[in-house]
Design a protein around this motif. Structure first.
Motif, PDB file in Angstrom:
ATOM      1  N   LEU A   1      46.657-103.549  34.817  1.00 49.18           N
ATOM      2  CA  LEU A   1      45.947-103.925  33.486  1.00 49.18           C
ATOM      3  C   LEU A   1      46.093-105.304  33.590  1.00 49.18           C
ATOM      4  CD1 LEU A   1      47.950-101.822  31.055  1.00 49.18           C
ATOM      5  CD2 LEU A   1      45.542-101.589  31.431  1.00 49.18           C
ATOM      6  N   SER A   2      46.859-106.168  34.209  1.00 46.81           N
ATOM      7  CA  SER A   2      46.657-107.452  34.112  1.00 46.81           C
ATOM      8  C   SER A   2      45.347-108.150  34.974  1.00 46.81           C
ATOM      9  CB  SER A   2      48.004-108.284  34.684  1.00 46.81           C
ATOM     10  OG  SER A   2      48.565-107.746  35.957  1.00 46.81           O
ATOM     11  N   VAL A   3      45.195-107.481  36.107  1.00 51.60           N
ATOM     12  CA  VAL A   3      44.224-107.711  36.899  1.00 51.60           C
ATOM     13  C   VAL A   3      42.915-107.362  36.101  1.00 51.60           C
ATOM     14  CG1 VAL A   3      42.857-106.948  38.913  1.00 51.60           C
ATOM     15  CG2 VAL A   3      45.530-107.266  38.999  1.00 51.60           C
ATOM     16  N   GLY A   4      42.762-106.248  35.587  1.00 49.10           N
ATOM     17  CA  GLY A   4      41.739-105.883  34.561  1.00 49.10           C
ATOM     18  C   GLY A   4      41.556-106.954  33.652  1.00 49.10           C
ATOM     19  N   LEU A   5      42.742-107.528  32.967  1.00 51.23           N
ATOM     20  CA  LEU A   5      42.656-108.548  31.776  1.00 51.23           C
ATOM     21  C   LEU A   5      41.846-109.984  32.446  1.00 51.23           C
ATOM     22  CD1 LEU A   5      45.523-107.869  29.732  1.00 51.23           C
ATOM     23  CD2 LEU A   5      43.437-107.447  28.977  1.00 51.23           C
ATOM     24  N   VAL A   6      42.479-110.139  33.819  1.00 51.21           N
ATOM     25  CA  VAL A   6      41.812-111.411  34.351  1.00 51.21           C
ATOM     26  C   VAL A   6      40.295-111.471  34.450  1.00 51.21           C
ATOM     27  CG1 VAL A   6      42.117-112.824  36.478  1.00 51.21           C
ATOM     28  CG2 VAL A   6      44.121-112.046  35.330  1.00 51.21           C
ATOM     29  N   ILE A   7      40.095-110.162  34.937  1.00 51.48           N
ATOM     30  CA  ILE A   7      38.613-109.947  35.208  1.00 51.48           C
ATOM     31  C   ILE A   7      37.783-110.030  34.075  1.00 51.48           C
ATOM     32  CG2 ILE A   7      36.693-108.072  35.977  1.00 51.48           C
ATOM     33  CD1 ILE A   7      38.922-107.167  37.784  1.00 51.48           C
ATOM     34  N   PHE A   8      38.255-109.410  33.021  1.00 50.13           N
ATOM     35  CA  PHE A   8      37.641-109.518  31.740  1.00 50.13           C
ATOM     36  C   PHE A   8      37.373-110.903  31.150  1.00 50.13           C
ATOM     37  CE2 PHE A   8      37.235-109.557  26.945  1.00 50.13           C
ATOM     38  CZ  PHE A   8      36.260-108.484  26.985  1.00 50.13           C
ATOM     39  N   GLY A   9      38.393-111.576  31.449  1.00 51.56           N
ATOM     40  CA  GLY A   9      38.648-112.954  30.968  1.00 51.56           C
ATOM     41  C   GLY A   9      37.538-114.186  31.939  1.00 51.56           C
ATOM     42  N   ALA A  10      37.396-113.548  33.053  1.00 53.02           N
ATOM     43  CA  ALA A  10      36.433-114.309  33.709  1.00 53.02           C
ATOM     44  C   ALA A  10      34.804-114.065  33.515  1.00 53.02           C
ATOM     45  CB  ALA A  10      36.396-113.686  35.459  1.00 53.02           C
ATOM     46  N   ALA A  11      34.457-112.789  32.997  1.00 54.27           N
ATOM     47  CA  ALA A  11      33.429-112.347  32.290  1.00 54.27           C
ATOM     48  C   ALA A  11      33.196-113.268  31.091  1.00 54.27           C
ATOM     49  CB  ALA A  11      33.298-110.743  32.324  1.00 54.27           C
ATOM     50  N   CYS A  12      34.045-113.271  30.204  1.00 51.36           N
ATOM     51  CA  CYS A  12      34.147-114.181  28.840  1.00 51.36           C
ATOM     52  C   CYS A  12      33.786-115.500  29.249  1.00 51.36           C
ATOM     53  CB  CYS A  12      35.390-113.950  28.364  1.00 51.36           C
ATOM     54  SG  CYS A  12      35.720-112.369  27.456  1.00 51.36           S
ATOM     55  N   LEU A  13      34.252-116.132  30.406  1.00 50.35           N
ATOM     56  CA  LEU A  13      34.066-117.450  30.756  1.00 50.35           C
ATOM     57  C   LEU A  13      32.719-117.739  31.264  1.00 50.35           C
ATOM     58  CD1 LEU A  13      35.073-120.204  31.481  1.00 50.35           C
ATOM     59  CD2 LEU A  13      35.518-119.429  33.811  1.00 50.35           C
ATOM     60  N   TRP A  14      32.137-116.780  32.044  1.00 53.51           N
ATOM     61  CA  TRP A  14      30.446-116.631  32.495  1.00 53.51           C
ATOM     62  C   TRP A  14      29.720-116.619  30.992  1.00 53.51           C
ATOM     63  CZ3 TRP A  14      26.664-113.698  31.057  1.00 53.51           C
ATOM     64  CH2 TRP A  14      25.561-113.801  31.858  1.00 53.51           C
ATOM     65  N   SER A  15      30.223-115.775  29.941  1.00 51.91           N
ATOM     66  CA  SER A  15      29.384-115.657  28.644  1.00 51.91           C
ATOM     67  C   SER A  15      29.370-117.073  28.011  1.00 51.91           C
ATOM     68  CB  SER A  15      30.293-114.759  27.865  1.00 51.91           C
ATOM     69  OG  SER A  15      29.525-114.625  26.667  1.00 51.91           O
ATOM     70  N   ASN A  16      30.473-117.903  27.881  1.00 57.47           N
ATOM     71  CA  ASN A  16      30.386-119.198  27.419  1.00 57.47           C
ATOM     72  C   ASN A  16      29.456-120.080  28.137  1.00 57.47           C
ATOM     73  OD1 ASN A  16      32.005-119.834  25.063  1.00 57.47           O
ATOM     74  ND2 ASN A  16      33.523-118.968  26.165  1.00 57.47           N
ATOM     75  N   LEU A  17      29.571-120.134  29.525  1.00 53.69           N
ATOM     76  CA  LEU A  17      28.740-120.777  30.136  1.00 53.69           C
ATOM     77  C   LEU A  17      27.080-120.615  30.102  1.00 53.69           C
ATOM     78  CD1 LEU A  17      30.777-121.322  33.788  1.00 53.69           C
ATOM     79  CD2 LEU A  17      30.635-122.791  31.782  1.00 53.69           C
ATOM     80  N   TYR A  18      26.890-119.439  30.397  1.00 53.38           N
ATOM     81  CA  TYR A  18      25.237-118.820  30.097  1.00 53.38           C
ATOM     82  C   TYR A  18      25.051-119.051  28.901  1.00 53.38           C
ATOM     83  CZ  TYR A  18      21.131-116.473  31.179  1.00 53.38           C
ATOM     84  OH  TYR A  18      19.830-116.079  31.035  1.00 53.38           O
ATOM     85  N   GLY A  19      25.930-118.920  27.679  1.00 52.98           N
ATOM     86  CA  GLY A  19      25.594-119.318  26.407  1.00 52.98           C
ATOM     87  C   GLY A  19      24.991-120.609  26.201  1.00 52.98           C
ATOM     88  N   GLY A  20      25.379-121.512  27.188  1.00 55.93           N
ATOM     89  CA  GLY A  20      25.020-122.825  26.753  1.00 55.93           C
ATOM     90  C   GLY A  20      23.363-123.133  27.356  1.00 55.93           C
ATOM     91  N   LYS A  21      23.130-122.300  28.523  1.00 53.47           N
ATOM     92  CA  LYS A  21      21.793-122.352  29.002  1.00 53.47           C
ATOM     93  C   LYS A  21      20.882-121.674  27.822  1.00 53.47           C
ATOM     94  CE  LYS A  21      23.025-122.399  33.666  1.00 53.47           C
ATOM     95  NZ  LYS A  21      22.841-121.542  35.055  1.00 53.47           N
ATOM     96  N   LEU A  22      21.298-120.483  27.058  1.00 48.32           N
ATOM     97  CA  LEU A  22      20.433-119.948  26.200  1.00 48.32           C
ATOM     98  C   LEU A  22      20.308-120.845  25.071  1.00 48.32           C
ATOM     99  CD1 LEU A  22      22.069-116.521  25.874  1.00 48.32           C
ATOM    100  CD2 LEU A  22      19.905-117.085  27.070  1.00 48.32           C
ATOM    101  N   ALA A  23      21.026-121.871  24.596  1.00 53.19           N
ATOM    102  CA  ALA A  23      21.017-122.845  23.697  1.00 53.19           C
ATOM    103  C   ALA A  23      19.919-123.901  23.947  1.00 53.19           C
ATOM    104  CB  ALA A  23      22.249-123.341  23.266  1.00 53.19           C
ATOM    105  N   ASP A  24      19.466-123.998  25.024  1.00 55.30           N
ATOM    106  CA  ASP A  24      18.419-125.066  25.645  1.00 55.30           C
ATOM    107  C   ASP A  24      17.064-124.743  25.201  1.00 55.30           C
ATOM    108  OD1 ASP A  24      20.401-126.892  26.547  1.00 55.30           O
ATOM    109  OD2 ASP A  24      20.298-126.179  28.512  1.00 55.30           O
ATOM    110  N   ARG A  25      16.765-123.465  24.895  1.00 56.00           N
ATOM    111  CA  ARG A  25      15.583-122.587  24.618  1.00 56.00           C
ATOM    112  C   ARG A  25      15.040-122.917  23.137  1.00 56.00           C
ATOM    113  NH1 ARG A  25      16.268-116.474  26.069  1.00 56.00           N
ATOM    114  NH2 ARG A  25      14.069-116.482  25.674  1.00 56.00           N
TER     115      ARG A  25
END
Length: 206
Positions: free
Chosen positions: A48-72
């Motif tokens: 479960l802890s490994v799964g939560l880390v993977i999910f956290g990494a996905a959320c980090l990507w979401s924040n980073l890519y959200g910044g690129k979307l804001a440039d449109r």
């Protein structure tokens, strides 16, 4: 008190509602992420802890890519571009009900849902700050706080509704209810679209 004139701007009202419903959609299920992983996706307790880390990494990507979307674009335009993302998010969220029977799909779906969680954040911040700069320059301090305020209201709403759904119907129905919140976000971003042309004229004159 003059800062509160910001809340009478239709663009701000719609932007706040979009973020509230977008956040509520994710936190309906995110509040119960560990039980979903354990009881619906059948992730073994020791992973479960490994799964939560993977999910956290996905959320980090979401924040980073959200910044690129804001440039449109500027003003309300970046948030209107999130509408197709809300549509895809709604379909995926509704399909969370399948995770109970197809565990591999459920595991992959949770990662993808993590990648969708924060895509709206930067675009909504652009809306708040640009609208304040255009029409309410005395409200910039308040505008800067609207994103966190709206998101926290969405978290509270999503968590509360998630608790009711889990208590009465079970974990597997959290996804479809989250999808309903996303439908609301889709409708609201559609209502923002008429403002795009007006703002393009405004920025063209600058």
């Amino acid at each position: 008190l003059p800062q509160f004139r910001l809340f009478f701007d239709r663009r701000i009202q719609l932007g706040v509602l979009t973020v509230v419903f977008g956040a509520a959609a994710s936190y309906v299920f995110y509040t119960y992420l560990t039980p979903i992983m354990r009881d619906e996706v059948h992730v073994p307790e020791q992973y479960l802890s490994v799964g939560l880390v993977i999910f956290g990494a996905a959320c980090l990507w979401s924040n980073l890519y959200g910044g690129k979307l804001a440039d449109r674009g500027r003003g309300v335009e970046p948030l209107t571009h999130i509408r197709p993302i809300y549509c895809a998010h709604a379909v995926l969220m509704a399909s969370l009900v399948v995770a109970h029977w197809v565990t591999v799909y459920g595991a992959l779906l949770l990662v993808v849902l993590g990648m969708f969680m924060y895509l709206q954040n930067s675009a909504s911040q652009v809306l708040y700050m640009d609208v304040a700069s255009q029409s309410h320059p005395g409200s910039l301090n308040l505008a800067a706080s609207l994103n966190s305020m709206s998101f926290n209201i969405g978290i509270a709403l999503g968590s509360a509704v998630g608790g009711l759904i889990n208590g009465h119907f079970g974990l597997m129905w959290l996804g479809p209810v989250g999808a309903l919140f996303l439908v609301c976000a889709i409708v609201i971003t559609t209502m923002l679209r008429p403002f795009v042309a007006q703002e393009r004229d405004f920025y063209a004159d600058i």
